[in-house]
Design an enzyme around this catalytic site. Structure first.
Site, PDB file in Angstrom:
ATOM      1  N   ASP A 183       6.365  43.804 -16.174  1.00  0.00           N
ATOM      2  CA  ASP A 183       6.577  45.127 -16.755  1.00  0.00           C
ATOM      3  C   ASP A 183       8.060  45.410 -16.588  1.00  0.00           C
ATOM      4  O   ASP A 183       8.729  44.851 -15.716  1.00  0.00           O
ATOM      5  CB  ASP A 183       5.727  46.178 -16.042  1.00  0.00           C
ATOM      6  CG  ASP A 183       5.489  47.405 -16.905  1.00  0.00           C
ATOM      7  OD1 ASP A 183       6.247  47.607 -17.882  1.00  0.00           O
ATOM      8  OD2 ASP A 183       4.555  48.172 -16.607  1.00  0.00           O
ATOM      9  N   TRP A 184       8.584  46.260 -17.438  1.00  0.00           N
ATOM     10  CA  TRP A 184      10.035  46.450 -17.498  1.00  0.00           C
ATOM     11  C   TRP A 184      10.564  47.018 -16.179  1.00  0.00           C
ATOM     12  O   TRP A 184      10.287  48.154 -15.825  1.00  0.00           O
ATOM     13  CB  TRP A 184      10.377  47.358 -18.667  1.00  0.00           C
ATOM     14  CG  TRP A 184      10.670  46.631 -19.955  1.00  0.00           C
ATOM     15  CD1 TRP A 184      11.769  46.806 -20.748  1.00  0.00           C
ATOM     16  CD2 TRP A 184       9.876  45.635 -20.616  1.00  0.00           C
ATOM     17  NE1 TRP A 184      11.705  45.963 -21.844  1.00  0.00           N
ATOM     18  CE2 TRP A 184      10.556  45.225 -21.784  1.00  0.00           C
ATOM     19  CE3 TRP A 184       8.675  45.004 -20.316  1.00  0.00           C
ATOM     20  CZ2 TRP A 184      10.074  44.260 -22.658  1.00  0.00           C
ATOM     21  CZ3 TRP A 184       8.184  44.032 -21.181  1.00  0.00           C
ATOM     22  CH2 TRP A 184       8.877  43.671 -22.329  1.00  0.00           C
TER      23      TRP A 184
END
Length: 754
Positions: free
Chosen positions: A229-230
């Site tokens: 995930d970012w």
């Protein structure tokens, strides 16, 4: 592209560099080896493609696109075909925009109504979530575009999501939080998996080798790449070792350098790096090979699909004869959401819509009047708006109040703190229902809400977050052009405090304990026999359906066999409609394992004309009857009678048949001095071995003269069940020797080996 050959030609620095993004949305290119970039984009219910700059919270503008119903709504359709069609359409849009991987679907379990991102997630039930996810993935990837199923794993809250540790036991993880991912990975084979921010039992998801490698790849056979995930990366070399292949977004070279240094110091095997690069290049190559140059899509056609889908997803919660509305009747639309509907959530899935339509815009204004009623951003009623709303309601045959949660109530990045609608909306509904006895409420929300006014209104339509065409879809359902067929993918409790995770949801600091275990959603409410507002699977129709002729292919079976279940459903009403036939399996409740009353194990959606009937078939295998046994680290079916139930919700079971399933796992009871007589008697053939000991103990004759009161025999039998085998020495008056007991133990253990 020969992936292995390219990896052999790459420098250490190039390989390390390929393991992080070039920017916010693109993988790196290696120009000297003709390795192209690949672009990814946020989803999952629309395309949020950002061009030059990027953000992960939906703050910066993206290209104009079609916003389809969110996951909370599409799951309510209970319609695999619809999910696949939406996926195919999104895949075509991705092809037209040059997207290689769409970041979705989001399949995290709805543990609590408070999770700010519940609107993106499918269900509180892992079977339903897995079926929805697999259908969506198959649809998108049929168009040569990859998916990234997310957020792996145990990401059921936004509160402290980047630092908290989700603490759950292995049975809970295996039965509730893994199965949706497992179903999609095994049957739909997503190109990528996105790991979550949180820790799992103390270890960051990005660094969790047990789940990223041992389970995901080793047990399930996943062969794509894992992407963070970012901003979820914490220790790049350790993450890579655990199975995290691609870091997103770019680390501006910082973590690339750390990978190189770790390899040079011998802390990270270069073979591990090579494998990650191979996985990334394989997906990039697949994206290039499936690229459809010149692809276009029709926004208007997709808008029409969005309207059709939204109508299919709506759940008619209550109808006291007030729906469908009569065309030509005088109707009052009340509430700002009638004019400016809330149709999507905030954050990384927020779509820059190509158009929107409201119920008021689409209404026949010769018969419909409108009053704003409230301001979406306000919590207190405006007296002028209230007066206008009451007047409109009093002039109409039927009043329809459009209510729901404003943007500020639910979004990525934070959780809700309560289950209330804004107070001004509750007050408005009360006032309108006083002014017009034929009041209907249409809800726009991504998660359950409390309804203190439910007893005063005659109808409630749950529209969820229905996408950009929700206005026309609401009219289609209200006026009967579409017969509602949605079913609740989650329980609506009476109040927040009833939720099983209520006390522990936010946790203590960075530690969140999943103390409710497997009792999530209806599994808890049904076990507690607790009153709820609306049960899981609930939904009404404008017609009626009758279930008959439930048949099982066998009455006794081993857990290795397959059970065929058939049931007949007939439309006994006056109009064509779609019915969701739900199959539950009820495990024995008198065993040693604490299990839910029933669990969803199948569903089919069928459309029938008046008088039409159809026979539906279901196949049940071992997992349908099993629980996860931590002692053997596998799913197991304890021998016993299970009930196969057909119902309209988890609380409305219409038909039921029993089947005896035999455990073939070979699990044995290791008999020791401390094993109780009750447990020993569960072993086939044990009675003959221990009966001599029992006779010598003389307990069966105790109190035979009535000196111990009535019910002595029952009392003695119960006491015997809880007594350990060693008690034969204490209660036999010296008649039983230590050697005798040892011989019995040996015979009992040998008996189970045969």
């Amino acid at each position: 592209m020969n992936v292995k050959e390219i990896v052999r030609k790459m420098t250490l620095e190039e390989k390390a560099g390929l393991c992080s993004g070039a920017d916010f949305w693109r993988t790196k290119a290696v120009e000297r080896l003709d390795v192209p970039q690949m672009m990814v984009s946020d989803g999952p219910h629309g395309l949020r493609k950002q061009e030059e700059t990027g953000d992960h919270l939906g703050l910066d503008e993206s290209v104009k696109a079609v916003c389809f119903p969110a996951g909370c709504a599409t799951a309510a359709s209970f319609d695999r075909k619809l999910l696949r069609t939406l996926g195919e359409t999104l895949g075509k849009e991705c092809q037209a925009e040059g997207i290689g991987v769409l970041l979705g679907p989001a399949v995290n379990i709805k543990r609590s109504p408070l999770c700010g991102r519940n609107f993106e997630y499918f269900s509180e039930d892992p079977y339903l979530a897995g079926q929805a996810a697999a259908s969506y993935v198959k649809g998108v990837q049929s168009q040569g575009v990859g998916t990234s199923i997310k957020h792996f794993l145990l990401n059921s809250q936004e509160h402290r999501r980047m630092s908290s540790s989700s603490e759950a036991d292995e049975r809970t993880i295996r039965e509730i939080y893994l199965p949706a991912f497992e179903e999609a990975v095994k049957t739909a084979k997503p190109w990528t998996v996105m790991c979550s921010y949180n820790r799992i039992n103390g270890v960051y998801a990005a660094q969790n080798k047990k789940y990223l490698t041992d389970v995901l790849r080793g047990e399930w056979g996943f062969d794509g790449f894992v992407v963070s995930d970012w901003g979820a990366v914490n220790d790049r070399a350790a993450d890579l070792e655990a199975g995290l292949d691609l870091e997103m977004p770019t680390s501006f070279g910082i973590n690339d350098k750390k990978i190189v240094e770790a390899v040079e110091r011998g802390e990270l095997a270069e073979e591990v790096l090579d494998k990650a690069v191979e996985r990334i290049l394989t997906i990039v190559e697949k994206s290039v090979a499936n690229r459809k140059e010149g692809a276009v899509y029709d926004k208007e056609a997709d808008h029409r699909l969005a309207r059709k889908a939204a109508a299919e997803c709506m759940v008619l919660l209550k109808n006291d004869g007030v729906l469908p509305l009569r065309k030509g009747a005088r109707i009052a639309f009340i509430g700002e959401f009638a004019e400016k509907p809330r149709f999507q959530g905030g954050g990384s899935s927020h779509i820059n819509t190509c158009r929107t339509e409201s119920a008021w815009e689409m209404a026949d204004k010769s018969h419909v009047i409108y009053a704003q009623g409230y301001s979406a951003g306000a919590d207190r009623l405006d007296d002028t708006l209230l007066s206008e709303a009451i007047r409109a309601a009093s002039l109409a045959d039927t009043a329809v109040v459009f209510a729901g949660l404003p943007d500020a109530y639910e979004s990525e990045g934070f959780d809700r703190t309560h289950m209330h609608l804004p107070e001004c909306q509750n007050e408005l509904i009360e006032a309108v229902s006083d002014a017009n006895p034929n009041t209907i409420v249409v809800l726009h929300n991504g998660a359950p809400v409390e309804m203190p006014w439910l007893h005063k209104v005659k109808g409630v339509l749950e529209a969820y977050l229905g996408g950009q065409a929700v206005g026309g879809a609401v009219l289609d359902v209200l006026y009967g052009d579409v017969n509602p067929s949605g079913r609740l993918p989650e329980t609506f409790p009476l109040k927040l405090e009833d939720n099983p995770s209520y006390i522990f949801y936010s946790g203590e600091g960075d530690k969140v304990e999943y103390r409710e275990g497997v009792f999530v959603g209806y599994r808890y409410y049904d076990k507690k026999k607790m009153e709820v507002l609306f049960p899981f699977g609930h939904g009404l129709s404008y017609t009626s359906f009758l279930y008959t002729n439930l048949k099982l292919s066998k009455k006794r079976m081993n857990d290795t066999e397959e059970l065929l279940v058939t049931v007949e459903v007939k439309n006994v009403g006056q109009c064509t409609g779609k019915e969701v036939v739900q199959l539950y399996v009820a495990a024995p409740q008198d065993g040693d394992i604490i299990r839910p009353v029933r669990e969803l194990r199948g569903f089919e959606k069928v459309e029938l004309a008046p008088g039409e009937r159809r026979t539906l078939s279901f196949k049940l295998r071992k997992r349908a009857f099993a629980y996860y046994d931590t002692e053997i680290s596998d799913f197991r079916v304890p021998t016993g009678e299970y009930r196969v139930e057909i119902g309209k919700s988890s609380r409305d079971i219409c038909l039921s048949e029993g089947v005896t399933v035999k455990d073939t796992s070979g699990k044995r009871i290791l008999v020791t001095m401390d094993t109780t007589f009750g447990d020993i008697m569960k072993i086939a053939g044990a009675k003959e071995i221990v009966e001599a000991l029992v006779a010598q103990m003389g307990i069966a004759d105790s109190g035979s003269d009535g000196s111990m009161g009535e019910g002595t025999a029952d009392m003695v039998e119960a006491m015997m069940g809880y007594m350990p085998l060693r008690s034969a020495l204490s209660f036999s008056g010296g008649q039983v020797s230590f050697k005798q007991v040892e011989e019995v133990i040996e015979r009992l253990n040998r008996l189970q080996d045969n």
